[in-house]
Structure formats: structure tokens, C-alpha cells
Design a protein around this motif. Structure first.
Motif, short mmCIF file in Angstrom:
data_model
loop_
_atom_site.label_atom_id
_atom_site.label_comp_id
_atom_site.label_asym_id
_atom_site.label_seq_id
_atom_site.Cartn_x
_atom_site.Cartn_y
_atom_site.Cartn_z
N PRO A 168 0.84 -1.20 0.00
CA PRO A 168 0.00 0.00 0.00
C PRO A 168 0.87 1.25 0.00
CG PRO A 168 0.08 -0.92 2.21
CD PRO A 168 0.85 -1.85 1.31
N TYR A 169 0.48 2.22 -0.83
CA TYR A 169 1.26 3.43 -0.99
C TYR A 169 1.12 4.36 0.22
CZ TYR A 169 1.51 1.90 -5.83
OH TYR A 169 1.74 1.18 -6.96
N PRO A 170 2.13 5.19 0.44
CA PRO A 170 2.04 6.15 1.54
C PRO A 170 1.06 7.27 1.21
CG PRO A 170 4.08 6.47 0.30
CD PRO A 170 3.42 5.25 -0.26
N ALA A 171 0.68 8.00 2.23
CA ALA A 171 -0.07 9.25 2.00
C ALA A 171 0.87 10.20 1.27
CB ALA A 171 -0.51 9.83 3.34
N ARG A 172 0.28 11.11 0.47
CA ARG A 172 1.13 11.98 -0.34
C ARG A 172 0.44 13.31 -0.57
NH1 ARG A 172 1.01 10.17 -5.95
NH2 ARG A 172 -0.86 11.45 -5.90
N SER A 173 1.23 14.36 -0.58
CA SER A 173 0.79 15.68 -1.02
C SER A 173 1.72 16.11 -2.13
CB SER A 173 0.88 16.70 0.12
OG SER A 173 0.07 16.32 1.20
N ALA A 174 1.21 16.92 -3.05
CA ALA A 174 2.03 17.48 -4.13
C ALA A 174 1.61 18.92 -4.34
CB ALA A 174 1.86 16.68 -5.41
N ILE A 175 2.60 19.80 -4.35
CA ILE A 175 2.30 21.21 -4.52
C ILE A 175 3.28 21.85 -5.50
CG2 ILE A 175 1.23 21.49 -2.25
CD1 ILE A 175 3.83 22.75 -1.28
N GLU A 176 2.83 22.91 -6.13
CA GLU A 176 3.68 23.70 -7.01
C GLU A 176 4.26 24.86 -6.20
OE1 GLU A 176 2.80 25.03 -11.33
OE2 GLU A 176 2.22 26.74 -10.06
N ILE A 177 5.56 25.06 -6.37
CA ILE A 177 6.20 26.22 -5.76
C ILE A 177 7.02 26.94 -6.83
CG2 ILE A 177 6.21 25.19 -3.46
CD1 ILE A 177 9.17 24.69 -3.76
N SER A 178 7.31 28.19 -6.63
CA SER A 178 7.92 28.98 -7.70
C SER A 178 9.42 28.78 -7.85
CB SER A 178 7.62 30.46 -7.49
OG SER A 178 8.19 30.91 -6.28
N LYS A 179 10.11 28.45 -6.77
CA LYS A 179 11.56 28.36 -6.86
C LYS A 179 12.07 27.38 -5.81
CE LYS A 179 15.37 30.71 -8.33
NZ LYS A 179 15.89 30.53 -9.63
N MET A 180 13.06 26.58 -6.22
CA MET A 180 13.69 25.62 -5.30
C MET A 180 15.20 25.80 -5.34
SD MET A 180 11.51 22.11 -5.66
CE MET A 180 10.89 22.21 -7.33
N PRO A 181 15.90 25.26 -4.35
CA PRO A 181 17.36 25.36 -4.35
C PRO A 181 17.95 24.79 -5.65
CG PRO A 181 16.58 24.49 -2.27
CD PRO A 181 15.40 24.55 -3.18
N LYS A 182 18.98 25.44 -6.11
CA LYS A 182 19.72 24.98 -7.30
C LYS A 182 18.84 24.89 -8.54
CE LYS A 182 23.67 23.60 -5.13
NZ LYS A 182 25.02 23.95 -5.47
N ASP A 183 17.73 25.63 -8.55
CA ASP A 183 16.77 25.62 -9.66
C ASP A 183 16.21 24.22 -9.93
OD1 ASP A 183 16.72 28.37 -10.20
OD2 ASP A 183 18.60 28.20 -11.32
N ALA A 184 16.06 23.43 -8.89
CA ALA A 184 15.50 22.07 -9.03
C ALA A 184 14.10 22.14 -9.61
CB ALA A 184 15.47 21.39 -7.66
N LEU A 185 13.73 21.07 -10.30
CA LEU A 185 12.39 20.95 -10.87
C LEU A 185 11.46 20.16 -9.96
CD1 LEU A 185 13.47 20.12 -14.54
CD2 LEU A 185 12.79 22.35 -13.59
N VAL A 186 12.06 19.34 -9.08
CA VAL A 186 11.29 18.50 -8.17
C VAL A 186 12.08 18.33 -6.87
CG1 VAL A 186 12.18 16.36 -9.21
CG2 VAL A 186 10.05 16.30 -7.90
N GLU A 187 11.36 18.27 -5.77
CA GLU A 187 11.94 17.99 -4.46
C GLU A 187 10.95 17.10 -3.71
OE1 GLU A 187 13.44 20.33 -0.41
OE2 GLU A 187 13.10 21.46 -2.26
#
Length: 127
Positions: free
Chosen positions: A99-118
Motif C-alpha cells: 500500500p502506498y504512503p499518504a502523499r501531497s504534491a504542490i507547485e512552488i515557484s523556486k527551489m534550491p539549485k533551480d531544481a524541478l522537483v523535491e
């Protein structure tokens, strides 16, 4: 409460005043992982490569903490563009089992090192 700091050379070194993960009372709390290659310290290129690298970094930290993908309780996915969710979700799911874990996903404008996903996770230590 006793905190145990988790560290592995198989995931990127912290790039600020934080730990890769902390274990408290049998629960592991990872810091957000981005697509940094632990050997070079450089960001991998492209969304898919970053998503795979993030999950590999998370798995390495969990292993160092005597945990695994099967022990993940909750994840939080940060995306620079929510339109990338389907691609990241497919890669994310390939590292997990039901069974998969609970999960949230959100969009943010900027991340360290210009990452696309964290991604950060909460997991329990294996018994």
C-alpha cells in the motif's frame, strides 16, 4: 526525546544548516531531496533524471536509517510546475510498493539549485 542524525555518502551532503534526515522514536524524517548527484554535487539535467535521482537519494537515506521504501508513511512532493506531476508521479510510483504512503504534491515557484522537483518523506524504522 532523543534525536539521531542520519547521514550517508550515497546521498548529497546538506547544503545548509540541516541534516539529511533525523530519527526520533523510530520515525525517520528526511530533508527535502533534490536531483543532486552525491558524487559530483551537481544537479542532474532534465525532469525525469531529477525525479529518479531524488528517489535514489531518498532510498539511500532510508537505507542508512535502517528503513526502506516499504516503511514510508507520508511524502511531500514539491514541483516547480504542477504540469509535471504525471511524469514525476509515474517515476515516484516505480520506487514504491502497495500500500502506498499518504502523499501531497504542490507547485512552488523556486527551489534550491533551480531544481524541478523535491521530495521529502516520513518513514518508520524497520523492526
Amino acid at each position: 526525546m532523543t534525536k539521531h542524525i542520519i547521514h550517508t555518502n550515497l546521498a548529497p551532503e546538506a547544503i545548509g544548516p540541516y541534516s539529511q534526515a533525523v530519527e526520533v522514536d523510530g520515525f525517520i524524517y528526511t530533508s527535502g531531496q533534490i536531483g543532486l548527484d552525491p558524487e559530483s554535487g551537481e544537479m542532474v539535467e532534465g525532469l525525469e533524471n531529477q525525479a529518479h535521482r531524488v528517489m535514489k537519494n531518498v532510498m539511500a537515506i532510508l537505507k542508512a536509517a535502517s528503513s526502506s521504501n516499504d516503511e514510508i508513511i507520508k511524502t511531500l512532493i514539491f514541483l516547480r510546475n504542477i504540469e509535471d506531476f504525471a511524469v514525476v508521479n509515474e517515476i515516484y510510483a516505480s520506487y514504491l510498493n502497495e500500500p502506498y504512503p499518504a502523499r501531497s504534491a504542490i507547485e512552488i515557484s523556486k527551489m534550491p539549485k533551480d531544481a524541478l522537483v523535491e521530495i521529502e518523506v516520513i518513514a518508520k524504522k524497520e523492526a
